[in-house]
Motif scaffolding. Structure first.
Motif, PDB file in Angstrom:
ATOM      1  N   UNK A 127       0.817  -1.212   0.000  1.00  0.00           N
ATOM      2  CA  UNK A 127       0.000   0.000   0.000  1.00  0.00           C
ATOM      3  C   UNK A 127       0.856   1.269   0.000  1.00  0.00           C
ATOM      4  N   UNK A 128       2.133   1.140   0.363  1.00  0.00           N
ATOM      5  CA  UNK A 128       3.051   2.281   0.364  1.00  0.00           C
ATOM      6  C   UNK A 128       3.727   2.376  -0.999  1.00  0.00           C
ATOM      7  N   UNK A 129       3.597   3.476  -1.691  1.00  0.00           N
ATOM      8  CA  UNK A 129       4.127   3.558  -3.051  1.00  0.00           C
ATOM      9  C   UNK A 129       5.643   3.683  -3.093  1.00  0.00           C
ATOM     10  N   UNK A 130       6.207   3.134  -4.145  1.00  0.00           N
ATOM     11  CA  UNK A 130       7.602   3.419  -4.459  1.00  0.00           C
ATOM     12  C   UNK A 130       7.707   4.876  -4.905  1.00  0.00           C
ATOM     13  N   UNK A 131       8.922   5.414  -4.820  1.00  0.00           N
ATOM     14  CA  UNK A 131       9.106   6.811  -5.183  1.00  0.00           C
ATOM     15  C   UNK A 131      10.484   7.011  -5.792  1.00  0.00           C
ATOM     16  N   UNK A 132      10.569   7.993  -6.662  1.00  0.00           N
ATOM     17  CA  UNK A 132      11.833   8.357  -7.300  1.00  0.00           C
ATOM     18  C   UNK A 132      12.004   9.874  -7.212  1.00  0.00           C
ATOM     19  N   UNK A 133      13.248  10.302  -6.993  1.00  0.00           N
ATOM     20  CA  UNK A 133      13.570  11.728  -7.027  1.00  0.00           C
ATOM     21  C   UNK A 133      15.007  11.866  -7.477  1.00  0.00           C
ATOM     22  N   UNK A 134      15.273  12.834  -8.324  1.00  0.00           N
ATOM     23  CA  UNK A 134      16.662  13.193  -8.587  1.00  0.00           C
ATOM     24  C   UNK A 134      16.740  14.645  -9.036  1.00  0.00           C
ATOM     25  N   UNK A 135      17.856  15.282  -8.716  1.00  0.00           N
ATOM     26  CA  UNK A 135      18.173  16.600  -9.249  1.00  0.00           C
ATOM     27  C   UNK A 135      19.656  16.615  -9.588  1.00  0.00           C
ATOM     28  N   UNK A 136      20.032  17.436 -10.550  1.00  0.00           N
ATOM     29  CA  UNK A 136      21.415  17.415 -11.024  1.00  0.00           C
ATOM     30  C   UNK A 136      21.776  18.749 -11.673  1.00  0.00           C
ATOM     31  N   UNK A 137      23.080  18.980 -11.727  1.00  0.00           N
ATOM     32  CA  UNK A 137      23.632  20.078 -12.521  1.00  0.00           C
ATOM     33  C   UNK A 137      24.598  19.474 -13.519  1.00  0.00           C
ATOM     34  N   UNK A 138      24.557  19.964 -14.752  1.00  0.00           N
ATOM     35  CA  UNK A 138      25.432  19.466 -15.821  1.00  0.00           C
ATOM     36  C   UNK A 138      26.138  20.663 -16.451  1.00  0.00           C
ATOM     37  N   UNK A 139      27.425  20.472 -16.779  1.00  0.00           N
ATOM     38  CA  UNK A 139      28.212  21.529 -17.403  1.00  0.00           C
ATOM     39  C   UNK A 139      28.991  20.970 -18.582  1.00  0.00           C
ATOM     40  N   UNK A 140      29.028  21.720 -19.652  1.00  0.00           N
ATOM     41  CA  UNK A 140      29.948  21.493 -20.758  1.00  0.00           C
ATOM     42  C   UNK A 140      30.594  22.846 -21.057  1.00  0.00           C
ATOM     43  N   UNK A 141      31.673  22.884 -21.835  1.00  0.00           N
ATOM     44  CA  UNK A 141      32.300  24.182 -22.120  1.00  0.00           C
ATOM     45  C   UNK A 141      31.362  25.186 -22.775  1.00  0.00           C
ATOM     46  N   UNK A 142      30.298  24.694 -23.411  1.00  0.00           N
ATOM     47  CA  UNK A 142      29.393  25.610 -24.088  1.00  0.00           C
ATOM     48  C   UNK A 142      28.131  25.939 -23.328  1.00  0.00           C
ATOM     49  N   UNK A 143      27.858  25.248 -22.233  1.00  0.00           N
ATOM     50  CA  UNK A 143      26.576  25.462 -21.556  1.00  0.00           C
ATOM     51  C   UNK A 143      26.590  24.818 -20.176  1.00  0.00           C
ATOM     52  N   UNK A 144      25.637  25.231 -19.338  1.00  0.00           N
ATOM     53  CA  UNK A 144      25.332  24.542 -18.087  1.00  0.00           C
ATOM     54  C   UNK A 144      23.809  24.441 -17.995  1.00  0.00           C
ATOM     55  N   UNK A 145      23.336  23.479 -17.220  1.00  0.00           N
ATOM     56  CA  UNK A 145      21.887  23.390 -17.001  1.00  0.00           C
ATOM     57  C   UNK A 145      21.596  22.512 -15.788  1.00  0.00           C
ATOM     58  N   UNK A 146      20.363  22.608 -15.320  1.00  0.00           N
ATOM     59  CA  UNK A 146      19.863  21.788 -14.218  1.00  0.00           C
ATOM     60  C   UNK A 146      18.750  20.883 -14.747  1.00  0.00           C
ATOM     61  N   UNK A 147      18.516  19.801 -14.033  1.00  0.00           N
ATOM     62  CA  UNK A 147      17.430  18.905 -14.382  1.00  0.00           C
ATOM     63  C   UNK A 147      17.019  18.092 -13.178  1.00  0.00           C
ATOM     64  N   UNK A 148      15.911  17.372 -13.321  1.00  0.00           N
ATOM     65  CA  UNK A 148      15.489  16.496 -12.234  1.00  0.00           C
ATOM     66  C   UNK A 148      13.981  16.365 -12.142  1.00  0.00           C
ATOM     67  N   UNK A 149      13.532  16.057 -10.938  1.00  0.00           N
ATOM     68  CA  UNK A 149      12.110  15.888 -10.697  1.00  0.00           C
ATOM     69  C   UNK A 149      11.845  14.777  -9.704  1.00  0.00           C
ATOM     70  N   UNK A 150      10.592  14.427  -9.563  1.00  0.00           N
ATOM     71  CA  UNK A 150      10.178  13.361  -8.651  1.00  0.00           C
ATOM     72  C   UNK A 150       8.862  12.788  -9.155  1.00  0.00           C
ATOM     73  N   UNK A 151       8.659  11.479  -8.929  1.00  0.00           N
ATOM     74  CA  UNK A 151       7.381  10.871  -9.306  1.00  0.00           C
ATOM     75  C   UNK A 151       7.048   9.726  -8.371  1.00  0.00           C
ATOM     76  N   UNK A 152       5.751   9.509  -8.196  1.00  0.00           N
ATOM     77  CA  UNK A 152       5.226   8.509  -7.273  1.00  0.00           C
ATOM     78  C   UNK A 152       4.796   7.286  -8.058  1.00  0.00           C
TER      79      UNK A 152
END
Length: 296
Positions: A127-152
């Motif tokens: 009855x207890x759901x599994x869960x996922x969460x992640x957040x991250x930062x990514x960099x390359x010489x031409x750009x940086x960005x963030x990503x992630x999220x969470x879901x039940x």
């Protein structure tokens, strides 16, 4: 790389580490407070910690992280809370994939740096759901960005749980703009869809990637808000369901749903593909897989 970017990378990596510490502490407290159910007489679960390393193709050190996994607890059947900070040169497949997403300069210079936290919890009680969460930062010489999220990912769905989980994530999204939740919820619905099953893997949440508004501080603040929203989103759901009685049929339903979860992570998940393609520790990359699953 500028000194400012070096400082920003360091701040992001420290944040992911601090968030890991907060979640690990909260989950072990949940284990201590689980005094009913078939596993209540067992010792409270505790995380086991191990360092992970990434080795570049030339054998040089390319960063690593910390894998934190609890198995066989009173409440958690398996939960991992991993952090990593890695760097190096993207392989041809990863480089092509990022070029296709429009990452500037990646075709000319495939160097990268990435740091983040990744969490997946599989529960004892169906009855207890599994869960996922992640957040991250990514960099390359031409750009940086963030990503992630969470879901039940419940195998037995409760509308109350879905509503409260999404409400907590919406509160985090509202710190950015009024339309952020709707956009990132729709993105999660698309991203966590399993085409060969023609269904979603759970009841959704939020997902975002390639987040670069041009204001690093604002994007980092939003990613922190998403991380802070996780425990307020997940803990109330767990509290509501953890003492419910379950049947063998309920457990069977859970194991079949875990098979669905495993299929998604092995076939479609972007993080799994990236981790394996860039030579990160496979045990850490595949931490998300459930301890037991079943296919009909």
């Amino acid at each position: 790389m500028t000194d400012m970017m070096k400082d920003q990378k360091n701040r992001a990596a420290i944040w992911f580490h601090d968030l890991r510490d907060e979640i690990v502490t909260a989950f072990e407290a949940l284990e201590d407070s689980q005094t009913t159910g078939p596993f209540a007489s067992e010792p409270a679960g505790r995380f086991a910690f191990s360092e992970t390393r990434r080795t570049a193709d030339d054998g040089s050190d390319a960063g690593g992280g910390l894998m934190s996994v609890m198995r066989g607890g009173r409440l958690f059947e398996k939960v991992g809370v991993n952090i990593s900070t890695v760097h190096g040169t993207l392989g041809a497949a990863a480089q092509s994939a990022m070029a296709a997403r429009g990452v500037p300069g990646i075709e000319a210079d495939p160097r990268f740096w990435a740091s983040g936290i990744s969490l997946v919890a599989h529960m004892q009680n169906p009855h207890s759901p599994a869960v996922h969460m992640n957040t991250r930062m990514f960099w390359t010489p031409g750009a940086w960005w963030f990503g992630g999220g969470a879901d039940l990912n419940p195998c037995i769905e409760y509308d109350e749980d879905t509503a409260s989980f999404h409400a907590a994530l919406k509160s985090a999204c509202d710190t950015r703009s009024p339309d952020t939740y709707d956009r990132f919820k729709a993105w999660a619905d698309e991203y966590f869809y399993i085409p060969h099953r023609k269904r979603a893997r759970g009841v959704g949440g939020i997902f975002y990637d390639d987040l670069n508004s041009g204001d690093w501080e604002a994007d980092f603040a939003f990613t922190q808000a998403v991380g802070r929203a996780f425990l307020p989103a997940f803990l109330p759901v767990t509290e509501r369901r953890r003492d419910m009685a379950w049947s063998e049929a309920d457990k069977d339903t859970q194991l079949i749903h875990r098979g669905l979860y495993a299929e998604y992570n092995l076939v479609y998940d972007r993080g799994t593909k990236f981790g394996l393609a860039t030579g990160h520790d496979p045990d850490a990359v595949l931490m998300s897989l459930p301890p037991l699953a079943k296919w009909v």
